[in-house]
Scaffold this active site. Structure first.
Site, short mmCIF file in Angstrom:
data_model
loop_
_atom_site.label_atom_id
_atom_site.label_comp_id
_atom_site.label_asym_id
_atom_site.label_seq_id
_atom_site.Cartn_x
_atom_site.Cartn_y
_atom_site.Cartn_z
N HIS A 14 0.86 -1.19 0.00
CA HIS A 14 0.00 0.00 0.00
C HIS A 14 0.90 1.24 0.00
O HIS A 14 1.23 1.79 1.05
CB HIS A 14 -0.93 -0.01 1.23
CG HIS A 14 -1.96 1.08 1.23
ND1 HIS A 14 -3.29 0.84 1.48
CD2 HIS A 14 -1.88 2.42 1.01
CE1 HIS A 14 -3.98 1.98 1.42
NE2 HIS A 14 -3.12 2.95 1.14
N HIS A 51 1.26 4.91 -2.26
CA HIS A 51 0.81 5.80 -3.33
C HIS A 51 2.02 6.51 -3.93
O HIS A 51 2.80 7.12 -3.17
CB HIS A 51 -0.15 6.85 -2.78
CG HIS A 51 -1.41 6.29 -2.17
ND1 HIS A 51 -2.56 6.07 -2.89
CD2 HIS A 51 -1.69 5.89 -0.90
CE1 HIS A 51 -3.50 5.59 -2.09
NE2 HIS A 51 -3.00 5.46 -0.87
N ASN A 89 2.48 9.35 -5.60
CA ASN A 89 2.67 10.77 -5.30
C ASN A 89 2.75 11.07 -3.81
O ASN A 89 3.07 12.19 -3.42
CB ASN A 89 1.58 11.62 -5.97
CG ASN A 89 1.94 11.96 -7.40
OD1 ASN A 89 2.78 12.81 -7.66
ND2 ASN A 89 1.35 11.25 -8.35
N HIS A 107 0.28 17.45 -6.72
CA HIS A 107 -0.08 17.17 -8.12
C HIS A 107 0.25 18.36 -9.03
O HIS A 107 0.64 18.15 -10.18
CB HIS A 107 -1.56 16.78 -8.22
CG HIS A 107 -1.83 15.43 -7.61
ND1 HIS A 107 -3.00 15.13 -6.96
CD2 HIS A 107 -1.06 14.31 -7.53
CE1 HIS A 107 -2.94 13.88 -6.51
NE2 HIS A 107 -1.77 13.37 -6.85
N LYS A 144 -3.67 10.35 -14.52
CA LYS A 144 -4.24 11.71 -14.55
C LYS A 144 -4.25 12.30 -15.95
O LYS A 144 -3.33 12.05 -16.73
CB LYS A 144 -3.43 12.61 -13.63
CG LYS A 144 -3.54 12.20 -12.18
CD LYS A 144 -2.54 12.93 -11.31
CE LYS A 144 -2.50 12.33 -9.92
NZ LYS A 144 -1.84 11.01 -9.86
N ASP A 194 -9.71 7.79 -8.22
CA ASP A 194 -9.86 8.85 -7.21
C ASP A 194 -11.35 9.04 -6.94
O ASP A 194 -12.14 9.09 -7.88
CB ASP A 194 -9.23 10.14 -7.76
CG ASP A 194 -9.18 11.27 -6.74
OD1 ASP A 194 -10.17 11.46 -5.99
OD2 ASP A 194 -8.16 11.96 -6.70
N GLY A 209 -8.52 8.29 -2.45
CA GLY A 209 -8.92 9.70 -2.52
C GLY A 209 -9.61 10.12 -1.24
O GLY A 209 -9.84 9.30 -0.34
N GLU A 267 -11.86 4.77 6.40
CA GLU A 267 -10.89 5.79 6.84
C GLU A 267 -11.60 6.87 7.64
O GLU A 267 -10.99 7.61 8.40
CB GLU A 267 -10.22 6.42 5.62
CG GLU A 267 -8.75 6.13 5.52
CD GLU A 267 -8.10 6.87 4.36
OE1 GLU A 267 -8.68 6.91 3.26
OE2 GLU A 267 -7.00 7.37 4.56
N ASP A 317 1.97 6.65 2.51
CA ASP A 317 2.61 7.79 1.83
C ASP A 317 3.91 8.09 2.57
O ASP A 317 3.94 8.96 3.46
CB ASP A 317 1.68 9.01 1.89
CG ASP A 317 0.34 8.73 1.21
OD1 ASP A 317 0.31 8.60 -0.02
OD2 ASP A 317 -0.68 8.64 1.93
C1 6MZ Z 1 -7.00 7.96 0.68
C2 6MZ Z 1 -5.04 8.49 -0.39
C3 6MZ Z 1 -4.34 8.46 0.84
O1 6MZ Z 1 -2.35 8.42 -6.96
O2 6MZ Z 1 -1.38 10.71 -7.23
N1 6MZ Z 1 -4.15 8.80 -1.34
N2 6MZ Z 1 -6.35 8.23 -0.45
N3 6MZ Z 1 -6.40 7.93 1.88
C4 6MZ Z 1 -5.08 8.18 2.02
N4 6MZ Z 1 -4.55 8.15 3.28
C5 6MZ Z 1 -3.94 9.27 3.86
N5 6MZ Z 1 -3.06 8.73 0.59
C6 6MZ Z 1 -2.96 8.94 -0.75
O3 6MZ Z 1 -0.98 9.42 -5.12
C7 6MZ Z 1 -1.64 10.39 -4.33
C8 6MZ Z 1 -3.11 10.09 -4.25
O4 6MZ Z 1 -3.34 8.87 -3.55
C9 6MZ Z 1 -4.51 8.94 -2.77
C10 6MZ Z 1 -5.13 10.31 -3.03
O5 6MZ Z 1 -6.07 10.21 -4.06
C11 6MZ Z 1 -3.92 11.12 -3.48
O6 6MZ Z 1 -4.28 12.23 -4.28
P1 6MZ Z 1 -1.17 9.32 -6.71
O7 6MZ Z 1 0.13 8.74 -7.20
#
Ligand code: 6MZ
Length: 361
Positions: free
Chosen positions: A13, A15, A17, A65, A100, A166, A196, A226, A302
């Protein structure tokens, strides 16, 4: 901590960005500041802030972003994020990102993903195995010797991609993402994530795309619970996704359902505490799930935004829940079974852990 770094680990898990280095974000912000697109001093403060509420996190993502959504930067951050995970002995990474569109620079969801693929190919300090069924460099790399740093061999990391929907997106946009995932299967895309801002959007908007994904053999993982949203949590569990992330606001019936379906949970300790989805580690559901032997996997969410790493998440779990080295090793190894990888990769990963047992004692 050193031991947690040398432990082979599986990250399920993360992400894209959210995993960017602060130094890269600051560098990108400085450049945009010089061009007059943003005010650097305002942005610097936001990037370096440590505690963030869930609402602030999503504001930060909007900023990130702006800084990252062009092809060159998407390639760069993909490369850096993979190198960072590999450098702390993550041997298998399921990296998720939201494809995106950015019309002003001619970016489509597909060209965004092509930039991600370029980033994967550009990684050089480690071998990246990412494309199991293809004749390109990915498949050649896939068959390289297994990761065994210290024996003179190069490190290797398996990378698989999950495309995120998202929660701000429409049914049509979600469907476009799923179709793109299907088209990019040979390049290591294996599943779909729903993420998202959890206070935005309706489950029914995404359901058709998620059902379509499942009918076509893609794996599905959902951000679930969440925020308190009992109806949505029940609907998500009734969908029986292959994994869920977070599971913070579950009630008695939700736990029962989760356990009944034996759905693995991606646990993000630091993220949950920083965003106050869980008030402290003492009351985190990790302990109950761990004691009940329910499938769980420690993840970063993250790493950049929450200033953590997967090794740190293991360290945090060890001190908060009293895990010893044996328990941590088993926890890391068990994660193999909850990956969306095929049996060959799972076996390779088991071998990596078996080899590591001797060294880590
Ligand atoms: C929900 C999250 C998140 O996709 O642009 N994202 N969504 N809960 C979280 N917990 C804190 N952390 C990240 O990576 C960034 C995107 O991942 C999702 C959100 O949509 C965020 O904009 P990417 O690579």
């Amino acid at each position: 901590m050193e031991w947690c770094v040398s432990l082979p680990k599986v990250e399920l898990h993360a992400h894209l960005n959210g995993s960017i280095r602060d130094s890269t974000l600051l560098e990108l912000a400085r450049v945009l500041g010089e061009k007059g697109v943003i005010v650097f001093s305002d942005v610097e403060h936001v990037i370096l802030k440590n505690d963030r509420s869930l609402t602030e996190v999503f504001k930060l993502f909007d900023l990130i972003h702006i800084l990252t959504t062009d092809h060159t930067t998407v390639k760069r951050i993909t490369q850096e994020v993979i190198e960072d995970f590999a450098s702390e002995n993550v041997v298998y990474l399921e990296l998720r990102t939201t494809p995106k569109r950015n019309d002003s620079i001619g970016m489509t969801k597909r060209s965004y993903m092509e930039a991600v693929m370029e980033g994967l190919r550009a990684v050089s300090p480690v071998d990246v195995a990412f494309a199991p069924h293809n004749d390109d460099a990915g498949s050649l790399r896939e068959s390289l010797p297994i990761n065994d740093a210290g024996d003179g061999k190069r490190k290797k990391i398996y990378v698989r991609l999950l495309l995120s929907i998202d929660r701000r997106e429409s049914t049509a946009a979600a469907m476009e993402t799923v179709k793109l995932a299907l088209e990019m299967r040979d390049l290591g895309v294996i599943g779909i994530d729903l993420s998202g801002n959890p206070v935005v959007g309706e489950w029914m908007t995404y359901l058709p795309a998620l059902e379509f994904a499942r009918e076509h053999g893609l794996y599905v993982t959902l951000h679930c619970g969440e925020v308190p949203n009992p109806k949505e949590i029940q609907a998500m569990l009734d969908f029986i996704p292959q994994r869920v992330g977070h599971a913070c606001y579950f009630e008695e019936d939700d736990w029962k359902k989760l356990k009944h379906y034996n759905i693995p949970v991606e646990i993000c300790l630091t993220s949950n505490v920083v965003t106050a989805s869980v008030s402290s580690l003492d009351v985190h559901h990790f302990a109950d799930l761990y004691n009940a032997k329910h499938p769980i996997v420690l993840c970063t969410d993250d790493a950049g935004v929450f200033s953590t790493s997967l090794s740190n998440e293991y360290k945090v779990a060890a001190s908060a829940f009293g895990l010893g080295k044996r328990e941590m090793f088993q926890l890391a190894k068990d994660a193999i079974e909850f990956t969306f990888a095929d049996d060959g990769v799972k076996q390779d990963l088991r071998n990596i852990f078996d080899l590591a047992t001797k060294k880590l004692d």
